[in-house]
Design a protein around this motif. Structure first.
Motif: not given
Ligand SMILES: [Zn+2]
Ligand SMILES: [Zn+2]
Ligand SMILES: [Zn+2]
Lengths: 652, 652, 652
Positions: B319-320, B335-342, B387-391, B640-652
């Motif tokens: 992973q890059q 900033d945040g993209m490596v986390r996002l890709w992960t 680290k942020s992705a793992i968390e 609910s607000a998804l910033p650039p590079s952001g990841v949101s996960v929700f359960r439906q």
């Protein structure tokens, strides 16, 4: 000094009936020419078959020139080995990276490493030097012709391979040392024997940059050795004569400082229109606007470069006199430009400007290359331009060296390093240095180019070190002792000599000089510049993320807050490739700090100080008012209104 | 399932002093890493000379990792045969189409067909498997590295030629059958002996497409064979361990389904910024806008592809983590993209994401490739992103497979077919499929990529079959039995397996499925699209003239009245390459028919369902309001607000 | 004359089951076809192994065609030597400039110089001619196929080298004469033996233009010799039959006048859409607008050219009937265009237009090339277009030669000369001549193309000689005797035959014809045109500085005062490459002087006189009103309103 500027021409007696020689010589002298270069491509006439030496015609030609009062620069004919010699040793032919042999039929068809060919060169040079080395007309020698032209400095031949292995063995001593220096553990590239190493040719993926870097160093060294053999012999057999080589423009495949060290005089071949068309980074609009004038800084850059390579003495050996034949487009120079180019060379300290060529040849490869005369012997435009330049020079009766305002370090190894590893497509070392050079010129500064092992910078108020891949101890010491303003970077000190990242990360400088660390880098698409926090400038192509410590502090920052320019006292570090707006801003800051007088020159107008004279040149197509620029003094040449193609010289 | 996502890193103990290993292992474990891939380029350290095996250091390295609680993926070192081996059998080197040998000095310098090299690979793999195959830390094996990278799947060597003739003989049985299958009567290309057939190299004009197609099939089969030899041996000697290969992005020269069938796990090497820069069809504006984020669909496409190639289990092996060194431009990720890709990889069902590499090497080819650590061991940005992705992943305690909404058939043979015979310069199979994939993603669909011999499509509401050159019986049957909505074409079924036009003309489908005939075709200049009778969309690059019969009827027509999209019941046939407007229109129609829920996602925003979780990713540079998109549920990660590079996960 | 236009098709009985032949023949005849070309790629079926001759099937095919009342053109199969023959003499394969052998697998895989292959060609031609030379159905022979297609006229093979040395020896007699003619003293290129001269392949720098020019001449001569061998044999063995070759479009590597002199009929292969896409200088806008119509002048140019190469008799041997397979983009022709192209050929005097091909083959290289029938035997669009053309032709019951208004000299040697030495990147001979041709056509002129050794120009009111590199005595005499208006230049007469600048400088004409001297020249960037003193036109790409004497005077001058167009009586000399505006101005002046009637045609509309008929063609996409153009008379075909793709013919 009382030395006068002098004028030369390149002449090929072998191209013309002997009956025309006396009249040509007479007309040269009448024009004001004092030097004539001859003989550099004449091997097949000097030795049509092995051992069948025919030197008489050359002697007669020299005598004819001598009788007209002309001095001769005699070329060694080694750039054009004749067919019979190539047929005797076909493995002397150069081989390209793909393994394709480049055959006979043009010029420069030899490997610098070939021992057999080196012997043959010594034989023909010895023959010529013994016969003509003490002739009273012979004032100097040109070794070979345009080393490296047509990308010929590097060859992938068998002899080159053998020599490369030997060179590696000398450099590293053991295969273990080489493996370690190159980092060959990476991708299992470790060798068990230096003599198993190949030239860096074709491979599925990228070859080790350290391997390629050493091949480039080796190739440069082969040129140096090749040239030195001739120099040593000529010094012995033709004492008191100047030994010269004619370099080319933007030729980077060998170290011109190293070759220049063996010469008395560096010269170069100055083709402003051809160079703008075929080796400029400028965009189409710039090329269009200067198509008949040449780039306003390209000639000056090389004048300043070659003034440095042999310790100060330099010539223009070939000066474009009209259209050339070898660029994609070959326009006629704008009226006055040949005169301007001639005077500009002298403004930068040239001893001689020699036109290529006296008379246009009607046959073979360069038949469309103009001369001072047309093929029918009638004067071409270049003749009248040369005449006008010579007349103007009458007004300048002495020459003097100039103390330059600023120095820029130029390093051939860095050119190879960034060719090997640009990391971003636009990262070209020449372009980076030239961008900086041009920005200083826009402010009217006179510049020295200095070698990367310069040990003393005290002559300058300002020193620039862009893109220097690795430090010499001498230069680091010089910078530590320097009391002027220094601008270092981008990418300076980012490698060790072995092409690794320094242990402490770039720029690898003492903390008491610059406590800054390049924590990461990126290369940028041309359409993705990084804006600054203030102002309109931007960083383009290359960007570094700088972390400072101690008293090192940010001076210019990017929109995102990362420092772009930092300084610690008088030492500045630049963490990116600046666009012209940013570069102008930086130069303005640094010249103010250095208390250097500047002039905001209009586009196309450039100046150069020469002793107490100031030369001003107009490459542009609109007139400039020198008074309005604050440029005045006793006018020696031209006037205060500087028309397109105009040259004004005044004494301050 | 209760299986957790896991994190890995790629590590090269041989690049660092042994004294650093324990600390590296400790820091990996502290970060949350559980897998470490090692050894895949270490042959010259494992066997510096023939038979001189040095496995101790590797054992010590494995032990150090083991002691830190880490699991090891051990690479077979066959992508980098050492120099002594190449010197023993230089004919193992690959040869390009022009006959040029690609030498030692980088990696992947071998022909897949070379029998001698295959034996050597088995020998070294056997050695490693015997020594380490039952080591408790060894959890799996990676065979070789990135098959096909640097265009190495095809070789024009002598061994390749011999193997190709043998392969042809096996395939066709007799030269008469081959001549007939290839249509060799055309231009008198008939052979009298299969063993007289050459590799399709240089020729004055185009070589028979059937000949080239078979060479591409053969080349793919060689990769499969090469890989299978290692798999079989590893299965025997290292039971219970996963066998993995790390594929690359947009690598089409061999059939990844066929290689994947021999693996336990498909993995791939995910370099979003490098891939956008060097293997994307997007225009400059798109590349500029996503230069620091990566293409919003490219990663997902490969995640979905490689989930299919080994039956469901898949990893990101590399992973890059920051800038790479190998594209034309290598920017720093936003900033945040490596986390996002992960997180995105896990959303698509990855078991493990492994960063390449733990620590940046300061030497050799990849010294400018970032790692989680800088060369001096200090944490780089990638470290903190990981680290942020793992968390973030702590919040997701289970994983579950997702039933995708739609399936797209992807076929390597079709990629070769249209490479062999594009008929229009822009007709690229990957691009065609990717255009369709992207259009489904713009509507928020979760997608499966399926093999061209898929026999059961009943899991899907919608199936797309663009550009499939020839049918498998299985797929035709599956389509006949399919009760969802199908979109077939353009160019699907336009060839037989022998690379001829089917007797009844394309699309060569049963009339009860689609009574449509492609009566003629044309390729179009990019500036010559064909407008539609209604609406703003257009057909570009490729157009077919459709004649329908029975109950098959036109649904969308071109300005000139020819049908563009026809349907017969739930089966649709598309007679051209749609631009994005037309494609969006078609997808809207089909999803409505299929009653699939859709979301009109803003540019750069993408989503993926994973079990009962919905992951939303923002590749764009403006924030998105998920509520306004109708995306809501119990928030697991992000808001609910998804910033650039952001990841949101929700359960439906 | 009472000769009718006739229609042909290209047919490959060997591609289809014999059972289909009678029906194909019947349908051809029913359509109105009278000629069928067969056999030109059938060697592997005629002789599957050496000496194993199988002529029976061909005889049956000829008989089937004969029985349907069709005439046969039998092709010699020498463009596709079979594999067994290539394996017997692999050195017959062509070699490219870099030394790479071009192998078996496509077509044209032979060196024209190869003596062994020439013998084999004579053997198979003799076999065919003996068997079929007097068959009543055989009306003619086609030698080989498309000489020079795929850049095959020049080969750097060993046999080519041997033949070149022999050719040089014949041409120069002695090495001294050759050295002098080539100017080999330049760069020490003098040879001591003609048999030491190499082919002009790879070299570090430019190879002598005289050397390359002779290689190009030699290569052309090899094609002529190769073709003549077949012609001589066919004339002997098949008396009374026409001998034909099918040339291609914009193929310049051999002298078609020289090959044509050995033929009874020149024919060419007319692919308007393919040629626009892959061999036009037009910009993207032009290509887009005419993508489905073809360039409005390209076909006409070749019709006029090939009408000249064999003394008047000419055919279209292959006519595009729908999309082709070989250009970058292969669109469907606009409705009516195939009909238009067919009628246009007859307007220019073609005897026969033959469609390529009768039926699309479903296999091998050209499976995507359309035919009159689809692969399944159903009529394709081309069939109906041909039918419509044939019906229209019923209205035209006689043919007659036309006296053209103007002549343009076209010279293959000049094409080679400016390929060898463009001096400016855009200087392409075909493009220069075609620009002039197109300007005459915009004025509605009917044009003859004439050879460079034309001795009599008295038939014309206007003669153009652009870019003729060197004069023939015949043409200079013809110009001196010419009483019409002549336009000479740019660059005409600027070389001697030995590729040197003429002693008296260009244009090297008698002063009583044109007392003008080209004192210098320049090539210009496309964005650096030279404006005129008056008007909007400009000189682009190439400019000459003209000095006039005697009664020669400037007629059009540049902004800077230098003459652009000068004239001396009726002789005009043009010192530059005119843009279209300037060219239109010049043509207007010259046609007025010559009192030639002109029509200002809208873009895309073109006309051609044929006897007392005037054909008008609409390549454009808007209708034209012929009455408004002053074009009227008794309507034979079409109407006064000329729709897109329309053809109107009227008698005046
Ligand atoms: Zn030169
Ligand atoms: Zn990788
Ligand atoms: Zn053809």
């Amino acid at each position: 000094m009382n030395k006068k500027f002098e004028i030369g021409v390149c002449y090929y007696p072998e191209h013309w009936p002997e009956s025309l020689w006396p009249d040509d010589a007479r007309r040269m002298a009448a024009l004001g020419v004092t030097y004539v270069r001859i003989g550099e491509f004449a091997w097949s006439r000097l030795e049509p078959k092995r051992g069948d030496l025919r030197l008489e015609w050359l002697e007669r030609a020299i005598d004819v020139l001598h009788e007209a009062g002309l001095k001769v620069i005699l070329g060694t004919p080694t750039a054009t080995p004749p067919k019979w010699l190539v047929d005797e040793m076909p493995d002397m032919l150069p081989v390209d990276k793909e393994g394709k042999v480049l055959g006979f039929g043009s010029r420069r068809h030899y490997c610098f490493s070939h021992r057999g060919y080196r012997s043959e060169c010594l034989r023909i040079v010895e023959t010529l030097a013994e016969r003509f080395g003490n002739h009273p007309a012979v004032a100097g020698w040109q070794t070979d012709n345009e080393y490296g032209c047509h990308d010929t400095a590097r060859s992938w031949s068998e002899e080159s391979l053998a020599a490369f292995r030997h060179w590696l063995s000398d450099r590293y001593g053991s295969v273990e040392a080489l493996n370690s220096a190159w980092g060959n553990v990476f991708w299992s590239k470790e060798y068990t024997d230096i003599y198993a190493i190949d030239l860096p040719g074709l491979a599925p993926a990228e070859i080790n940059p350290a391997h390629r870097m050493d091949f480039y160093r080796f190739s440069s060294d082969q040129v140096v050795e090749f040239n030195r053999l001739q120099c040593d012999l000529l010094r012995k057999l033709s004492p008191g004569r100047d030994i010269i080589h004619n370099f080319m423009g933007r030729t980077l495949e060998f170290d011109h400082f190293a070759v220049g060290a063996d010469l008395d005089i560096s010269s170069w071949d100055n083709y402003p229109l051809g160079f703008l068309e075929d080796r400029s980074d400028a965009d189409d609009d710039w090329r269009r606007r200067f198509a008949r004038a040449g780039d306003p800084d390209f000639q000056a850059f090389h004048h300043d470069l070659y003034r440095a390579t042999s310790g100060g003495r330099w010539w223009v050996m070939e000066q474009q006199p009209g259209p050339v034949n070898w660029a994609d487009h070959n326009p006629v120079p704008r009226d006055g430009m040949v005169r301007l180019w001639t005077l500009e060379a002298f403004a930068h300290g040239a001893e001689v400007v020699s036109y290529f060529r006296w008379k246009q040849a009607p046959f073979a490869q360069e038949q469309m290359h103009s001369g001072l005369l047309r093929p029918d012997g009638v004067e071409a435009e270049g003749y009248f331009e040369a005449k006008s330049a010579i007349e103007a020079l009458q007004a300048v009766d002495t020459t003097a060296n100039t103390k330059a305002d600023a120095a820029i370090v130029f390093d051939y190894e860095s050119a190879w390093a960034w060719e090997v590893q640009p990391q971003g497509r636009e990262f070209d070392y020449f372009r980076l240095v030239f961008d900086h050079y041009r920005a200083l010129r826009r402010k009217g500064l006179s510049i020295d180019i200095v070698a990367p092992d310069t040990a003393d910078l005290s002559a300058y108020g300002l020193v620039l070190v862009p893109g220097l891949f690795a430090w010499s101890d001498a230069l680091v010491t010089a910078l530590c002792n320097f009391e002027g303003i220094a601008l270092i970077g981008p990418r300076s000190g980012s490698k060790t000599r072995d092409f690794s990242i320094p242990d402490g990360l770039p720029p690898d400088l003492p903390k008491n000089l610059a406590d800054v660390l390049v924590s990461r880098v990126e290369s940028l698409r041309p359409d993705c510049p990084v804006s600054l926090a203030d102002g309109e400038g931007a960083v383009r192509f290359w960007r570094e993320f700088l972390v400072t410590g101690g008293s090192c502090q940010a001076e210019i920052t990017a929109e995102d807050g990362w420092p772009v320019l930092v300084h610690q006292g008088r030492t500045h570090y630049l963490g990116g490739w600046p666009d012209d707006i940013l570069l102008d801003d930086i130069v303005a800051r640094l010249t103010t700090l250095a208390a250097l007088p500047t002039v905001d020159l209009p586009e196309g107008v450039r100046l150069r100080r020469h002793g107490d004279l100031t030369f001003v040149f107009n490459y542009g197509d609109t007139a400039a008012d020198l008074g309005a620029l604050g440029l005045d003094g006793e006018l020696i040449i031209g006037g205060s209104a500087l028309p397109p193609s105009g040259v004004s010289v005044f004494r301050q």
